[in-house]
Every structure is written in C-alpha cells, then in structure tokens.
Design a protein around this motif. Structure first.
Motif, short mmCIF file in Angstrom:
data_model
loop_
_atom_site.label_atom_id
_atom_site.label_comp_id
_atom_site.label_asym_id
_atom_site.label_seq_id
_atom_site.Cartn_x
_atom_site.Cartn_y
_atom_site.Cartn_z
N ARG A 144 115.80 -38.86 -20.82
CA ARG A 144 114.95 -38.87 -20.32
C ARG A 144 114.41 -38.91 -18.40
O ARG A 144 113.96 -37.84 -18.36
N LEU A 145 115.45 -39.58 -18.16
CA LEU A 145 115.43 -38.83 -16.94
C LEU A 145 115.83 -37.32 -16.34
O LEU A 145 115.58 -36.89 -14.96
N LYS A 166 114.25 -32.04 -14.74
CA LYS A 166 114.26 -30.57 -15.60
C LYS A 166 112.18 -30.18 -15.34
O LYS A 166 112.21 -28.81 -14.89
N ASP A 167 111.58 -30.68 -16.13
CA ASP A 167 109.89 -31.03 -16.01
C ASP A 167 109.76 -30.15 -14.13
O ASP A 167 109.00 -28.92 -13.81
N SER A 168 109.54 -31.46 -13.35
CA SER A 168 110.06 -31.08 -12.15
C SER A 168 110.29 -29.86 -11.58
O SER A 168 110.00 -29.05 -10.81
N ALA A 169 111.66 -29.38 -11.58
CA ALA A 169 112.32 -28.42 -11.17
C ALA A 169 111.94 -26.73 -11.93
O ALA A 169 111.25 -26.05 -10.78
N LYS A 170 111.10 -27.40 -12.84
CA LYS A 170 110.49 -26.26 -13.38
C LYS A 170 109.30 -25.32 -12.70
O LYS A 170 108.97 -24.74 -12.44
N ILE A 171 108.64 -26.34 -12.11
CA ILE A 171 107.16 -26.87 -11.60
C ILE A 171 107.15 -26.05 -10.60
O ILE A 171 106.44 -25.47 -10.25
N ARG A 204 120.63 -44.94 -7.79
CA ARG A 204 119.63 -45.11 -8.26
C ARG A 204 118.59 -45.30 -9.18
O ARG A 204 117.98 -46.15 -9.72
N ALA A 205 118.25 -43.75 -9.49
CA ALA A 205 117.37 -43.89 -10.14
C ALA A 205 117.81 -44.72 -11.87
O ALA A 205 116.72 -45.18 -12.28
#
Length: 149
Positions: A57-58, A63-68, A27-28
């Motif tokens: 980009r998605l 990946k950035d969110s998972a890393k944080i 859905r995203a």
C-alpha cells in the motif's frame, strides 16, 4: 529477522549516513506498522501477510503520487517519491515477472474451468491468495482480464 528489527537497523544506518529520503521512507513504514498494531487495540505483532499488504500500500501510494507529479511536470517532487519506493521495495518479497504471473493465472483458470468475464471475481480471489505479495493487484487484474476475454 523480523520486519521491525530490520527496520530499526536500517533507520540507524540511514541516520548515520544522513540519508533523508531513506529515513523518511523507513519512518513511514514504522509509523504504518505502529498504526496497524494499535488499530486492533493490542500491542501484538502484526502477521507477515499484513506487513506485506501494508508495504504494498505504501509503494502504491508513492507510485500514484509520483505519476501525478510527473504529469504536472514536477520532477522535483516525483524523484523523492521514486527513491522512497526503492527503499520500501527492499522489504517486499521479490516480485514475479508478468510471464510468471500469467503462467500461474492460466493454471488457476484451467483448474477452475473459468471462462468469460463473469468468472473474474473467482479467479482474482484465488490468484490474489496464491500470489500474495509477489505481484501487484493491478498486474493480476490486467492479466486475468486478458486471459478470460
């Protein structure tokens, strides 16, 4: 089959399977495609190149969110992000290995006669155009820096 058609089929399959993580990722993608189509003011299809950029980009965002989340010891939040990455990557072209990317960039550098870090912009532009959606920008940048220094 177009991305939109594949997407709708996968959404239906995820709904039937009650796969909430896949459904959220799909859905995203659909939402981003609709936003990209309506951003120009027309309802026409976006190009395949734009679709690939959108998908990359998605993936990068997740990946950035998972890393944080991992750095903050929130694996309960990181795992769904990683699962969504796997779903989104199914729509991307096969990614090249670092060795393959390095060979292509080395060829570009040899053809252009680039040397030194001052030529990085020129090489990056050519490499990004040639590699398209088959390698991440960060990987390309790292390899270009390594080969030009």
């Amino acid at each position: 089959m177009s991305l939109s058609a594949r997407l709708m089929d996968d959404i239906k399959t995820a709904m039937r399977a009650k796969d909430t993580i896949a459904l959220e990722a799909l859905r995203a993608i659909k939402s981003e495609i609709l936003l990209a189509q309506t951003a120009t003011g027309s309802k026409e299809e976006i190009s395949e190149e734009d679709e690939i950029k959108l998908l990359q980009r998605l993936v990068k965002t997740r990946k950035d969110s998972a890393k944080i989340f991992t750095e903050q010891n929130r694996l309960d939040l990181a795992e769904p992000e990683l699962a969504q990455i796997a779903v989104i990557e199914k729509f991307l072209p096969a990614q090249l290995s670092e060795a393959e990317v390095e060979a292509i960039i080395a060829k570009i550098i040899a053809e252009t006669g680039a040397s030194g870090i001052a030529s990085m912009g020129k090489v990056m532009g050519l490499a990004a155009a040639q590699l398209g959606g088959t390698a991440e920008g960060k990987t390309i940048s790292t390899i270009v820096k390594k080969l030009l220094v």
